[in-house]
Structure formats: C-alpha cells, structure tokens
Design a protein around this motif. Structure first.
Motif, mmCIF file in Angstrom:
data_model
loop_
_atom_site.group_PDB
_atom_site.id
_atom_site.type_symbol
_atom_site.label_atom_id
_atom_site.label_comp_id
_atom_site.label_asym_id
_atom_site.label_seq_id
_atom_site.Cartn_x
_atom_site.Cartn_y
_atom_site.Cartn_z
ATOM 1 N N ARG A 674 -25.800 -45.176 18.972
ATOM 2 C CA ARG A 674 -25.519 -46.470 19.484
ATOM 3 C C ARG A 674 -23.797 -46.287 19.662
ATOM 4 O O ARG A 674 -23.470 -47.748 20.635
ATOM 5 N N TYR A 675 -23.274 -45.942 19.057
ATOM 6 C CA TYR A 675 -21.628 -46.376 19.881
ATOM 7 C C TYR A 675 -20.964 -45.160 20.445
ATOM 8 O O TYR A 675 -21.554 -44.187 20.053
ATOM 9 N N SER A 676 -19.527 -45.316 20.425
ATOM 10 C CA SER A 676 -18.814 -43.915 21.172
ATOM 11 C C SER A 676 -18.350 -42.744 20.348
ATOM 12 O O SER A 676 -17.458 -42.901 19.205
ATOM 13 N N PRO A 677 -18.840 -41.990 19.896
ATOM 14 C CA PRO A 677 -18.759 -40.365 19.325
ATOM 15 C C PRO A 677 -17.450 -40.093 19.794
ATOM 16 O O PRO A 677 -17.004 -39.643 18.568
ATOM 17 N N GLU A 678 -16.724 -40.174 20.696
ATOM 18 C CA GLU A 678 -15.301 -39.579 21.782
ATOM 19 C C GLU A 678 -14.674 -40.719 20.154
ATOM 20 O O GLU A 678 -13.300 -40.408 19.893
ATOM 21 N N LYS A 679 -15.157 -41.711 20.041
ATOM 22 C CA LYS A 679 -13.583 -42.548 19.388
ATOM 23 C C LYS A 679 -13.969 -42.380 18.252
ATOM 24 O O LYS A 679 -12.503 -42.158 17.755
ATOM 25 N N PHE A 680 -15.056 -42.133 17.370
ATOM 26 C CA PHE A 680 -14.911 -41.426 16.060
ATOM 27 C C PHE A 680 -13.720 -40.397 16.184
ATOM 28 O O PHE A 680 -13.160 -39.646 15.168
ATOM 29 N N ALA A 681 -13.836 -39.390 16.772
ATOM 30 C CA ALA A 681 -13.025 -37.687 17.458
ATOM 31 C C ALA A 681 -11.991 -38.177 17.022
ATOM 32 O O ALA A 681 -11.158 -37.667 16.668
ATOM 33 N N MET A 682 -11.503 -38.957 17.879
ATOM 34 C CA MET A 682 -9.977 -39.403 18.319
ATOM 35 C C MET A 682 -9.190 -40.065 16.653
ATOM 36 O O MET A 682 -8.607 -39.587 16.860
ATOM 37 N N ALA A 683 -10.202 -41.098 15.920
ATOM 38 C CA ALA A 683 -9.791 -41.201 15.167
ATOM 39 C C ALA A 683 -9.313 -40.561 13.786
ATOM 40 O O ALA A 683 -8.949 -40.736 12.865
ATOM 41 N N MET A 684 -10.211 -39.326 13.982
ATOM 42 C CA MET A 684 -9.867 -37.650 13.167
ATOM 43 C C MET A 684 -9.223 -36.706 13.516
ATOM 44 O O MET A 684 -9.846 -36.127 12.694
ATOM 45 N N GLY A 685 -8.733 -37.374 14.895
ATOM 46 C CA GLY A 685 -7.803 -36.378 15.048
ATOM 47 C C GLY A 685 -8.292 -35.481 15.595
ATOM 48 O O GLY A 685 -8.461 -34.042 16.102
ATOM 49 N N ILE A 686 -9.981 -35.091 16.288
ATOM 50 C CA ILE A 686 -10.780 -33.807 16.866
ATOM 51 C C ILE A 686 -11.143 -33.963 17.945
ATOM 52 O O ILE A 686 -10.654 -34.740 18.583
#
Length: 1492
Positions: A674-686
C-alpha cells in the motif's frame, strides 16, 4: 427473426385454453425482448468460448471460490438491488415532458440517489422481486446461485476437475427420495427450473443477472491477476466472463422458463388430468370421499406417519386434500406462478399448514405414492373411454402426469419444513458442541434442545445464550483454516452484547472493546458480539469500516499521486463525497478513518470518530536505520476486524468486532503493498537498481522494524518464526484431542515461507463449523457511490403509473424501530376462569421481575390505552376459553371494547390460548384475543400458541413462558440491567408485616359477609343411597338482587375453602404462626392451637424486598387482611399443573439453605424429576401422577415437612415462610353450574344440580371438590352463598315445531330440565292436544337406576308427550350395559331423519368425552342412513353449529363419577394424542357397502 436473437419453438396447438395460450405467448414475447437486449450488449447467441477463454474463466473462478462467502453475497445482493431499482423506476411517474429542461435534467443525480435508497429499503425488507419470488428459498439463494455458476464454469473445463487434493467447491445438500423427487437443486437444469417455478421472468435473469455477475467479479475478487482484470475491462461482447454469463447462464435460464411453461401446456395437463379428476370426483364410489380414502390408505400403508397426524383434525384434512388436488390438476395454467397468484398463495398456505403439523420432508414421497394409489382404480375406466379417440392415453402416462403435477405443487409445499429441519439439524449439532465444551449433563442438553426447537418452530430462528456465543466464537476461531495464530482460541474473551441496538451504545461498547483489548498494552484477544441477522432481514447490522484503525487515502487529481493507504482510497473518496466525513487539515498519510456502521431501518449510516486516546498506534522505526522513522509511518496496534460474519448453528452474526494480535509479516505485507517500498529501501540504504532481490531485503528489515517498534511501544506482536511454531503446537494439541486441524496452506505455509516450520506441513482445507466468513461490502453493493447511468431518465418510464417516488418511499419505509437501550416495559394480561392462566401469568411476571411488569386481568386493560400511557413495549396475554368458545368473565369487557387502529403499532405481542381439544372451540378465546391485537397493528413476538389441557398443557405453558421471557429479556440484557440498577446476587425476600394485635375468637368462625349473599332455600339429595362418593344434590338459591336469568344460563358460585383444609394449612406453619403470636404479646402457655387460631385472625401485609427496595408483594388478594379470610375465600389450595412448578422451585430453594439436607433433597429431587420427565416428553401423564400424590398444596407441604427436621443448624425453618407461599397461590375462582330451573316457572329462584366431588386418587389420597362440598353443606333457610348469573348461549329453539334432540349424562341433565319445563309450559299454554308432530328426544345417561336423577319428573313429562325419554344405564344390574352414544345409534334411522330437517336442534351437556363420542355416533348415523360420506356428515353437523342448531355445554373429565381420577385424565390425554389412529379405526369400522 434477425440473427441477433434466438429462434423459439412454434406456437402450441389449438388444444390449449385461450388464457394459457395468451400467457405463454406474452411470456415468449417478453423473452424475445430480453434476447434482443442480450444480443445488443453481449453479442449474438452461440458464440463459442475458446480454450483460452475457458482457462481464464476457471482461473478467475478459483479466485472467487477462495472468497466465496463474500462474492456470493455481493453477487446475490447486487442482483436484487438492480432489479429493485428497476422496479422503483418503473413505478415512478414523472409528469414533466420537456426533455430539454436543464433544471429538470440537473435533478437526475438527486433522483437516482433516491432510487438507490428506495431500492435498498425494498431489499432490506425483502420486498424486492427476487425475495418475493423465492419466498422461503431466499435464505439459500446465495448458495444456489453460486452452485449454478460453479457447475456451469466447471463444465467448460471437464478435463481439469479430477483433483489430487481438496478443491474449492460449494457442496450441495442432497435431500431427494422416491418418485424422482429431489428436495433440492443438484444440477444446473434443476436450478434453472427452480428459478422458473418461483416465478422469475426473463427480465430477472437476463441483463440484470449478467450485470450483477460481472460487477461482483470486478469489485469483490481480491488479488485478481492482471489478465483477469483485463478480461473484465473489455467490451461486453469480447470478454470471456461477459460472453459466458450471457450465453451459458442468462440465455439458458430464459429458455428453460419457456420450456417449463410449454411442458404444462400439453394435452396431458390441459385436458386429460383435469377431465380425469372431474370424473373421479363425480364417480359414485368416490363422490365426496376422496379425502377419506386418501388418508385411510396413507395411514394404513404408512403407520409411521400416524404420529405426525396425532393431533390433527382428520375430517378437516380430508376435506382439504380434495381442494389440494383441485389446485394440482385444475389450475395447471398457474403451476409456474406469479408471486401474487391464487396458486402461489394457496400452496404457500399449504406449506405453512404442513410445517405446523410437523410433517417431515421424507414423508412427501409416501404421500405422493398414496395419492396415485388412491386414484389408480379409476385409470382403467378412463383410459378405455379414450381408446378410439384422437387423444388416447395410457395408465402409465396418467401416472407420470399425476406424479409430475404432484411434484410441482409439493415442491413449494415441502420447503418451509425442509428449511426448519435444516436449521434444527444445525442447531442440534452446535448445541451438542456447546454441551461437550461446557460439560453439560444429558438432562441439560435435552432441555436446551427442546427450548431451541420450540423457538425455531414459533419464530423461524432461535437465540443463543451468552455461554453458547462464547463457545461458538472460540470454536469458529479454532476452525478458521486461514489463521496461523489460533493457538489461543480458548482464551478469547467474548462480550455478549446482542441486546444492544442503539448506535450510540454500540459505539460505547466498541470503546470498551478497545480498552479491554489493550489493557496494560498486553493485548488480549476480545470479541464483542452484537445481535444476529433476523429471518426478515437481508443485511442485518454491518460495519463499513473494515478494521478498528484504518488510514485514509487521497488522490492528487493533477499528478495522480496517492497520499495514505491506497487500499482505502475508494472508501475514503466515497465517505467524503457523501458528506459522511470531513478529512482533517492538513491531510496526512495516516489520518484515521471514522468508524461507520449501518443499522437496518435507519436511512443513513452512523459515523463515529473515536477519541485518539483509545486508538493506540506504534511509530514505525528501525533499530539500525534512523531514516525509517523519518518516513513517519505508524500502525494501529490492535487488529480489530469488523467486516466478517460468524455462523453459529445456522444463525448468522454480521457485527462482531474481533481482535487477536498482529503477526509482524501481516503489517510488512500491508506496508509494502500500500505504500512505496522504494522509499523504505532508500531509508534503509538499499539500492533498488543494483541490488538483486532488494524487495526481499526490504521485507526482512521492515519485519525487524515492526517487531522493534511494537516491542518499544510495549504492545504484543508475534514474529513469523514464533507463530509458525505455535501453529505446529496447536495442531499437536488438536490431534491429542481427537480433532483434525483444518489449514489453508497458501495462508499458512505459503505466508511463512520455506524456512518456516509450517512450510512442509501437509494441510487439509476442509470446512468445520462454527466458522467465520467473509462479507460483501454493503456500501459498495448498494451503490451509494454510483452516478446515474447514461440512459437514466425517469420521464421515459411507465407514464401510466400513478406512484411517485415519495409515495413509494412511504409504502416501503414503515415505522422505524427505536434503537435506544431501554428496560422492556411489559404488560402481562390474563383471562382466567379456573385460575390456570392467572397462575401462569404470575409466574411469568416473577421471571420478568427486573422489568417491573404490570400483571392484571384483560378486563383491567380493556381498550389497551395503558399501552400508550405506560409506554408498553411488550404485551403478553394468557387467555383460557370458556363454554362455547367464550372468553372468561375477567376478559369479557376486553373483548367488547374496541382497540383503536394502529394503537399497537410497534408493540410486540405474544398470546397463549389455553383450553382443551375435547371442546369444539378449542382455544377460541385466545384466537380471538390474538386477532384483536393484530388488527390494532401489533407485531407478533411469537405466533399464537395453544396449550391443550387434554394432552400436554403443562409442558406447552412452561415452554411458552420460558421462550417469551428469553425473547424479551435475553441473558445479556438481563445482566446489563442488573448491573445498571445495582442488582446483586441476593434473592428476593418476602416478609409478613403483622398489624397491631386485635381481639379474636377462640375458634375461627364460618366465613360470611354481612351483605350480598343469596339464601339457600333447598338442599336435597337426588341419588338413592348413602354413598358420599355418589352424591348429587338439588340446590335452590334466591336469585341475586337486581338480577334475572334465562333458561340455559349458568350460576356462578364463589366457593370457600373448608375449615379442615385451613386448619391443616395452619398446622404446617404452626411454628411461624406461634412465634408471631408470642412476639405480639400472647402468652406461650395458651398452647399451640389457641396461638395459631389467634394469629390467623390478625391482619397483615406481604412485603417484597428486592435489591434493597421494599414494595408490596404482588398477590391475588388485597391487604391488609386476615390470614383466615384469605385462606378461606381468596386463594386456591388445590394444586394444578400451573402452580406445581412454582411450589417445587420454592421447596428446592428452601432445601438448598439447609444443612444435612440429604433426605429432604432426595424428596425434592423426586418431585423435580417427575415434572422434568413430563416436560421432556410432553407427557401430561407425569403431571397427573404428581397431582395424584399431592392434589393440594397442603398435601405437598405436609409431605415435605415430614422429610425435614423442625429447624436445622443454620436456623432455617422446616418449611418456607408463609410470606413466600402466598404470592404464588392462585386466586380462588368462582365455579359455574348449569341452571336446571325454568325462568318461566321460577323467576325468583334459581336451581342447580351439583355432583359432589368426593374421589380417591390412584395413590389413595382423597379429593374433595372445594365448591361442591361447600354448597352441599349449606343449611336451607339460614346459610347463603355469593352467587351471580352468568349468561350463556345455550338456548332452546323458539319454535315448538322444531325437532329437538337432547343428550345429557349425570348432572349434564341440568339445563335439559329447564328446557323441558319451558316446553311443557309452552305446550300447555298453546293448548296443544295433538302432539304427534312435535318431537323432543331426551337421551339421559347414568350408571344405574338409583342414579337416574329427576326420573319421576321425566316419566311424567314422557306420559304427557312432552318428550321421549331414552335412558342409557352403564352399570345396571338388570339391563345390558349402554352409553348414550349407543342409545343414539340404536335410534339412528329416526334420528337421521330429524337431523336433516333444517329446523332440527341438538343439545348436549355433560362430560366432554361423552360429547365427543356422541358426535361420532351422529356422524355414523348420517353416513349409514343418509348415505353421506364422512366429509358430508361432518360438514352437515358443522353447518348446524354455524346456524346455532348444534349447541353444547361441556366440561372436562368428571372426577365425581370415575373410580380413578388420574386414570380418566390419562385415558383422555392418550385418546386426544392419538386422534389420527382413532379416526382411522372409525373409518375402518364402517361398512362402505352399507353407506353407498
């Protein structure tokens, strides 16, 4: 015809009746139009589906079946909604003809919204076309249509239907047997035929069905694949799903509708069967005898059916069956019936009658075979008469035609009973599970099942107790195949709130749910259960918000970007657009949506925004990546699910917020979808571009973040590895308990992944009940968010209609219920002649004491204005029947007073009619009361119930009392009311409050009042001999002042209890009375006898202490008064079936307070067991056995006292206090005696003939009639009694030339003596010398010559030609044994000639059993000498009753003239319970040749 429509078969031949031909041609024309519409939208018929199409359909359908409960509801309700809209639109008349009027066009949206709302109301009240057509099948309609689509789609891919393991597939219940008659639809063809039979038309199964099918696929198929979505988005004439539903379902259904009509338009049904049946009815051997032969054959060949007809009126049924065959064979043109046709209404009535008779569905094949058998003897004659004609027919063809006609009619008739049987079976299975979980003893299970069956029979549904709801909810969780975390199923806290109907109260309960679930942050699994779906509802109460905490979503119109939870975008836009909710400013990605709830009967949903302090959220942060917290994500900590359904034993609950606790992977999946997995990846440095399987890495880290965040917030959460191990442990526990654990691998092993312990666990996904189910989204199905269709134009519709939308709205929108929580305000009214109804009313009042009910006679509430003055919500009536169907004296004013129309609208009523089937007008007064209340607009709480004193009155009364109490005051409501009022567990206390001491005589005097008594003038014995057990007396009183009587009336005598009985009562309570006298200052040395005598004459009141409040106890007498007066003149000391339960319950409670009470407990236990056995088996004999041992309260209390010590160690008395006994004692009712004098010859004196009751029970206990012994002891000239005239309908004919037949036994001769006196005076006055043509026959029955009362007078009348006496002696020493019915049959030929005289009058008085036997004797006389069938004879006597030429004055079994009271009652009970067997024996005993 163009190639866009199907070519129909040619017109039916000319043998078809014009009306039927027109109906079929009109139907075909309608079908043609629907075919054209289908071709225009979905393409031409016959277009083949490719293999790719077939696989696409199968794949998409498998996804549907994964969520089948949700999808089938969505489809079925959407289908109903669309057709309801069409009906609303077609009913609307718009007078504006200017189609270019911009202002008018701008209102289209508003009008369409109104159409949507009206359609919703129509569906909610089951007034839509589908509901009206399906009738009792509506509840199974969703499953039936799911099966239709399922089988049709599977037929496209037959090669892939052999599965290696379980597959999603709905199972059909097979109920067929015999005659090729299937009780349910097991094939596509049978489903099509069912829709046709129910009256659905082409417009119902054409484009509307297709649209609903496609819409529900698009809106209610979660996780549909891209290719499936693409297919649904194609043009209707190109998509696989659209072409499938149009060609394989809609067109096939319409064709079948035509076929079924044409099937019944053949010569067999239009000519042969009607002609054959008319000839049979006119045949000399069958004329008016078909019903008799039908039931004689049926009950002879199938004796197992006798029990089901045990209490039926076989004569009425015999007459009725011929009408049913008329319907079956003569109304062939209506076999496929519109819902309002005569055919449909008649079969619906038949169905209800069969259900009330409890005829099981497995009996229908036997009934059908018997119908054919009864008609087969006439086949040969009929077949031969058509051998050389243009329309020959064979016996085999006639048989097949009869079977086909029978099945078409019975197909409607059996279903309500089948529906009830299925619900009972489900209830039995569920209650059995509850009994096992709760460790009930067998007796408790049996009693509960009896209660459930009674409630289902009366209401069509049943209610659960709080314990049952808790067990069911826990079992449903244990059985949930998709849930991996059900190890804690038996710790689920279930809050029963089924009594809460107020929206505001429901929201408060939801807040309490939040607080309970999150107490101390250690999340507790909780369920709050609101009321169940009722049989007349389509939706029931529903939550629209799927979870307790859901986040809104907003779409930027310019960029298309979505802020918030994308899963809730559609719902957010809908509630904002409709004005239900205004988002906060500024909008964020975690704005909590309001809780939205919809209640039936309320137009708009209830919207509630919870205070944030109740909605706990966890801020999502990562232990190693601080940038995750900067994303600002959070999640609700309590996963409260709102939009599931729960099925417990056939009862569906649609509103029960339920929470466990989160598994971290659930939140991970939601956040990534439901939300952006890309933003989570960016926050995790992935790096999403260079890192292979970056989503898996994000998922892992996000899982760590979720667990970390919940742990930091202190809220319970379980990780995937732990929950997997818990599931395996749960499975082991289930195996240890002998239960296989259902599991859906894709939701457990598939979710957990290959490294989880569940990955390699083999699972079977099988259905176990109770169960949770997915629900459709009501707001979406109804279409609140839809815009008007492009072609929506009310002005083009049905301009001939005069119905406006506003008018239609008033028609559909009946008065809406109040939803505020209130203590039920209950009125309990009784009509009671002998005290049974009044006693039961008091018992019901005590069980509803927390409601402070009003308990009074029906006369006290005549006109029912008390309902509005006291805001009564429930009216409960218990009414007995007196005489010839009349109301008791304390209900006559009620029956005479009109109740204003609609006064009782919204008031729930329940009526219990008491009586005896020994009387022709069984429970007539109760029926009349129920009709009167219904005409005033009352709503039935339960249908009218009849308690038959001759069969099973105690069990029926107890069952009715318990059922009404539970419906008005369910356990959950009672608990809440007690809590709100501060009620504790202390029992109600009763205390005697003695007044100041007054002087008293040494001996209690004979009770008398200074005024109002009628002096006894004559009191003489009529029977020769000195046997007190055979005493019959002639007693004469002065006519009461300002009164007069007419020959045939009754004399009402107010009895007094004997001094001996009062003294025995007093000695049972000697200790209590002695202590009271000493406390009042009397000297203990006076001795017990004097002290008790003195205390009996002191005035007192009875106080009730309930929940700390003191108020006067509800008794049948007024206080202050003396105990002596009350015991002698106000209360009944005899026990009855109505009062036994209360007394035994009181003794049980008293015994429980004693120590060392084993002996007493054994005694009370034996009493309780005797009553319980009677109620369990509906066995009136058990109650008679009880009353044989203890005919009076004093007998019972003396036996109880003998089993106790004087006082035990805890100071509890040997018997309950008088204060506890007095409130449950019934009123001492007046007795009615037939007047035996003539008002012409004796206008100022009234004479009665009294049989003095003095009998001995089987257990050797002497019974003395209270009133008969009282008045038998009156001294002429000095003693008096309170008497009054009670008007009767028992009247002699005015015309002396009318033939008169009088039948009386024992004291039943009384009114006949008055009639004969009047006749003698009239004959003398007229100066008649030639009396040859004036016939009056008196049949008098007694035991012997010594008991032939008034014999001398009767001989004088016979010598004077006033009458012809026929004396029947049953115990004569010199004459053969003869009863009056024997004497009637001996004079049968002459009596038959009198009976057919239109001026003949018949009167019978005496024992009701004798009246029944005489009735049968006259039926036989008419059959034998007038060549009537039984039906003709019965109808002739019924007509005499209607014309008031057949009158009766009957009473129950006489105890004075029978050796064994209990034996005579038992004989009557058994005889009435086997009415069908008696009828069959009578039929078989008559020589048919004699009456032909």
């Amino acid at each position: 015809m163009s190639n866009t429509t199907e070519k129909l078969s040619p017109d039916i031949g000319t043998t078809m009746p014009p009306a039927l031909e027109k109906e079929i041609n009109d139907f075909r024309s309608e079908a043609e139009k629907e075919f054209v519409k289908l071709a225009e939208i979905y393409g031409p018929a016959g277009a083949k589906l490719s293999r790719v199409d077939a696989v696409t359909l199968m794949d998409g359908w498998n996804k549907v079946l994964a969520f089948q409960t949700m999808w089938k509801e969505a489809f079925f309700m959407r289908w109903r909604i669309l057709l309801a809209r069409e009906k609303v639109i077609c009913s609307y008349n718009h007078n504006d003809t200017d189609e270019n009027n911009d202002e008018s066009n701008s209102k289209a949206s508003h009008r369409f919204e109104k159409v949507v709302k009206l359609a919703e109301k129509m569906v909610d009240k089951n007034q839509d076309p589908i509901a009206l057509c399906l009738g009792s099948r509506l509840s199974s309609g969703k499953d039936t249509m799911l099966s239709l689509f399922d089988q049709t789609i599977r037929d496209l891919c037959p090669h892939s239907q052999t599965v290696q393991r379980e597959a999603y597939r709905p199972t059909l219940e097979d109920g067929g047997a015999g005659l090729g008659f299937s009780l349910e639809c097991n094939t596509v063809e049978e489903i099509f035929r069912m829709l046709s039979r129910c009256g659905l038309r082409p417009k119902h199964v054409g484009t509307a069905l297709c649209e609903a099918f496609l819409w529900s696929l698009e809106s209610h198929t979660p996780y549909a694949l891209d290719d499936e979505k693409e297919d649904l988005e194609q043009r209707p004439d190109q998509g696989a799903f659209s072409r499938f539903v149009a060609d394989k379902v809609a067109r096939m259904a319409i064709k079948d509708m035509i076929n079924i009509r044409e099937d019944f338009a053949t010569p067999m049904f239009t000519f042969h069967l009607p002609t054959f049946w008319r000839q049979v009815k006119a045949h000399p051997k069958m004329k008016n005898r078909f019903g008799e032969k039908f039931y004689t054959n049926l009950l002879t060949d199938y004796p197992e059916l006798l029990d089901y007809f045990a209490r039926a009126d076989m004569d009425t049924l015999s007459s009725h069956i011929a009408l049913a065959v008329d319907l079956m064979l003569l109304r062939y043109s209506e076999v496929v019936a519109e819902v309002d046709s005569v055919f449909r209404k008649t079969v619906d009535h038949l169905a209800d009658m069969h259900r009330r008779l409890d005829i099981p569905t497995d009996a229908y094949p036997s009934i059908g075979l018997n119908a054919v058998k009864t008609l087969q003897p006439f086949f040969t004659e009929y077949v031969s008469s058509f051998e050389n004609t243009q329309s020959p027919v064979t016996a085999d063809e006639l048989t097949k035609g009869l079977v086909a006609s029978y099945m078409e009619v019975m197909w409607f008739v059996f279903h309500p009973m089948l529906k009830e049987e299925k619900l009972i079976a489900k209830a039995e299975a569920f209650i059995g599970q509850c009994a096992e979980e709760l460790r009930w003893p067998q007796s408790q299970l049996s009693k509960r099942l009896c209660q459930v069956k009674l409630e289902i029979n009366k209401t069509g549904t049943y209610s659960h107790t709080s314990d049952e709801i808790q067990v069911g909810a826990r079992l449903a969780w244990r059985n949930s195949a998709k849930c991996i975390g059900r190890i804690a199923w038996n710790t689920l806290e279930v809050r029963d709130r089924t009594h809460v109907n107020s929206p505001s109260a429901m929201m408060n309960e939801l807040i309490d749910h939040f607080m309970t679930a999150t107490a101390g942050t250690n999340i507790q699994s909780v369920m709050t259960v609101f009321r169940a779906l009722t049989p007349d509802e389509s939706w029931g109460p529903r939550f629209w918000t799927e979870q307790g905490v859901r986040y809104a979503a907003y779409k930027d119109e310019q960029t298309g970007e979505i802020l918030g939870d994308v899963a809730n975008l559609e719902f957010t836009e809908f509630i904002v657009k409709k004005g239900y909710w205004t988002p906060p400013e500024p909008r964020t990605q975690h704005d909590i949506l309001p809780c939205i709830f919809k209640m039936p009967g309320i137009d708009t949903p209830i919207v509630h925004e919870f205070d944030p302090k109740y909605l706990y959220e966890a801020q999502i942060e990562h232990p190693d990546y601080p940038d995750v917290a900067k994303l600002g994500h959070k999640w609700g900590t309590v996963p409260i699910l709102n939009t599931m359904a729960m099925n417990l034993g056939g009862i569906q609950y649609t509103a029960f917020p339920f929470n466990g606790w989160f598994c971290s992977i659930e939140i991970v999946r939601n956040l990534m979808e439901r939300y952006s997995p890309e933003k989570f990846a960016m926050a995790m440095g992935i790096d999403t571009k260079s890192t292979r399987m970056w989503k898996n890495q994000v998922q892992y880290e996000l899982d760590r973040a979720i667990c970390h965040s919940f742990d930091k917030s202190g809220f319970t959460i379980v990780d995937l590895e732990t929950v997997g191990e818990q599931f395996v442990t749960h499975c082991k526990r289930e195996k240890a308990n002998g239960r296989e654990c259902p599991g859906q691998w894709s939701w457990i092993g598939g979710l957990a992944g290959p490294t989880n312990v569940t990955w390699h666990k083999e699972m079977r996904d099988f259905l176990v009940t109770p169960q949770y189910e997915y629900c459709a989204q009501q707001w979406k199905v109804v279409g609140y968010d839809e815009e008007p269709p492009i072609d929506f134009d009310l002005r083009s519709r049905n301009t001939s209609s005069t119905t406006s939308l506003d008018t239609l709205s008033l028609a559909i929108n009946s008065d809406e219920d109040e939803f505020d929580i209130k203590i039920p305000r209950v009125l309990i009214a009784y009509g009671s002649e002998t005290g049974t109804a009044e006693s039961a009313a008091g018992r019901l009042g005590r069980s509803l004491r927390i409601c402070r009910p009003i308990v009074c006679s029906l006369n006290d509430v005549a006109g029912m204005d008390v309902v509005t003055k006291k805001a009564i919500t429930h009216v409960l009536v218990l009414c007995s029947t007196f005489g010839s169907g009349e109301a008791p004296s304390n209900a006559t004013d009620f029956m005479k007073t009109d109740i204003p129309l609609r006064l009782l609208v919204g008031t729930k009523v329940a009526v219990l009619g008491l009586g005896s089937s020994m009387y022709p007008d069984f429970a007539r007064a109760g029926i009349n009361v129920a009709n009167k209340l219904n005409q005033a607009g009352a709503v039935e709480l339960i249908p009218l119930t009849k308690a038959d004193e001759a069969v099973d009155s105690p069990a029926v009364i107890s069952g009715w009392l318990e059922l009404t109490k539970n419906l008005i005051l369910p356990e959950s409501l009672e608990t809440q009311i007690e809590a709100s009022l501060g009620f504790g567990n202390e029992p109600v206390e009763y205390k005697l409050k003695w007044s100041e001491a007054t002087e008293a005589k040494e001996i209690v005097p004979r009770f008398s009042l200074p005024t109002g008594e009628s002096i006894c003038r004559v009191n003489e014995e009529l029977i020769i001999g000195n046997d007190p057990a055979r005493s019959t007396r002639r007693i004469v009183f002065d006519v009461p002042p300002d009164s007069s009587y007419i020959t045939g009336d009754h004399l009402s005598v107010q009895p007094l209890n004997s001094l001996d009985m009062i003294k025995r009562f007093a000695m049972v309570f000697e200790e209590e009375l002695t202590n009271a006298a000493i406390a009042a200052g009397r000297d203990e040395s006076d001795g017990t006898a004097k002290l008790v005598t003195w205390q009996l004459q002191q005035t007192f009141e009875v106080d009730c202490l309930d929940n700390g409040q003191v108020y006067p106890a509800q008794t049948c007498f007024s206080t202050p008064s003396t105990l002596a007066d009350i015991l002698q003149a106000n209360v009944t000391l005899s026990l009855s079936s109505a009062s036994v339960n209360d007394m035994v319950m009181l003794l049980k409670e008293h015994t429980s307070m004693m120590e060392n009470n084993a002996k007493v407990a054994d005694f009370v236990g034996s009493l309780d067991k005797l009553i319980a056995e009677g109620e369990k088996h509906n066995d009136g004999g058990s109650m008679e056995s009880f009353l044989s041992l203890y005919p009076t309260l004093v007998d019972l209390l003396e036996a109880y006292k003998r089993s106790t010590k004087s006082v035990d160690e805890r100071g509890v008395g040997s018997v309950p206090s008088i204060a506890y006994v007095l409130p449950i004692l019934p009123r001492l009712q007046p007795r009615l005696y037939s007047i035996s004098s003539s008002n012409v010859s004796s206008p100022r004196h009234v004479e009665i003939t009294v049989g003095v009751v003095h009998a001995t029970t089987d257990d050797g206990v002497v019974i003395k009639g209270v009133c008969s012994n009282y008045i038998a002891g009156l001294s002429p000239g000095t003693d008096g009694a309170h008497v009054s005239i009670h008007q009767s309908s028992f009247r002699a004919p005015r015309n002396l030339e009318s033939p008169v037949i009088l039948v009386g036994t024992g004291t039943g001769l009384a009114p006949m003596m008055g009639f004969v006196q009047d006749r003698a005076i009239a004959l003398k006055k007229e100066g008649n010398t030639d009396l040859d043509g004036l016939e009056c026959h008196l049949f008098f029955g007694c035991r012997s010559e010594e008991e032939a009362i008034y014999k001398q007078k009767l001989d004088e009348y016979e010598r004077s030609d006033v009458l012809k006496l026929h004396l029947a002696l049953s115990r004569s020493k010199v004459q053969p044994k003869m009863y009056v019915q024997d004497a009637v049959e001996r004079c049968g030929e002459h009596l038959a000639s009198l009976l057919i005289d239109e001026n003949c009058h018949y009167y019978v008085c005496g024992d009701a059993r004798m009246g029944d036997e005489c009735y049968e004797a006259f039926v036989n006389v008419l059959r034998k000498f007038c060549k009537m069938s039984r039906i003709q004879a019965v109808n002739h006597l019924k007509r005499m009753r209607v014309e008031e030429r057949w009158q009766y004055d009957l009473w129950g079994v006489s105890t004075a003239m029978d050796e064994s009271y209990a034996a005579s009652k038992e004989l009557t009970r058994k005889k009435r319970a086997s009415r069908a067997m008696n009828w069959l024996n009578r039929m078989n005993s008559v020589n048919e040749e004699e009456i032909m």
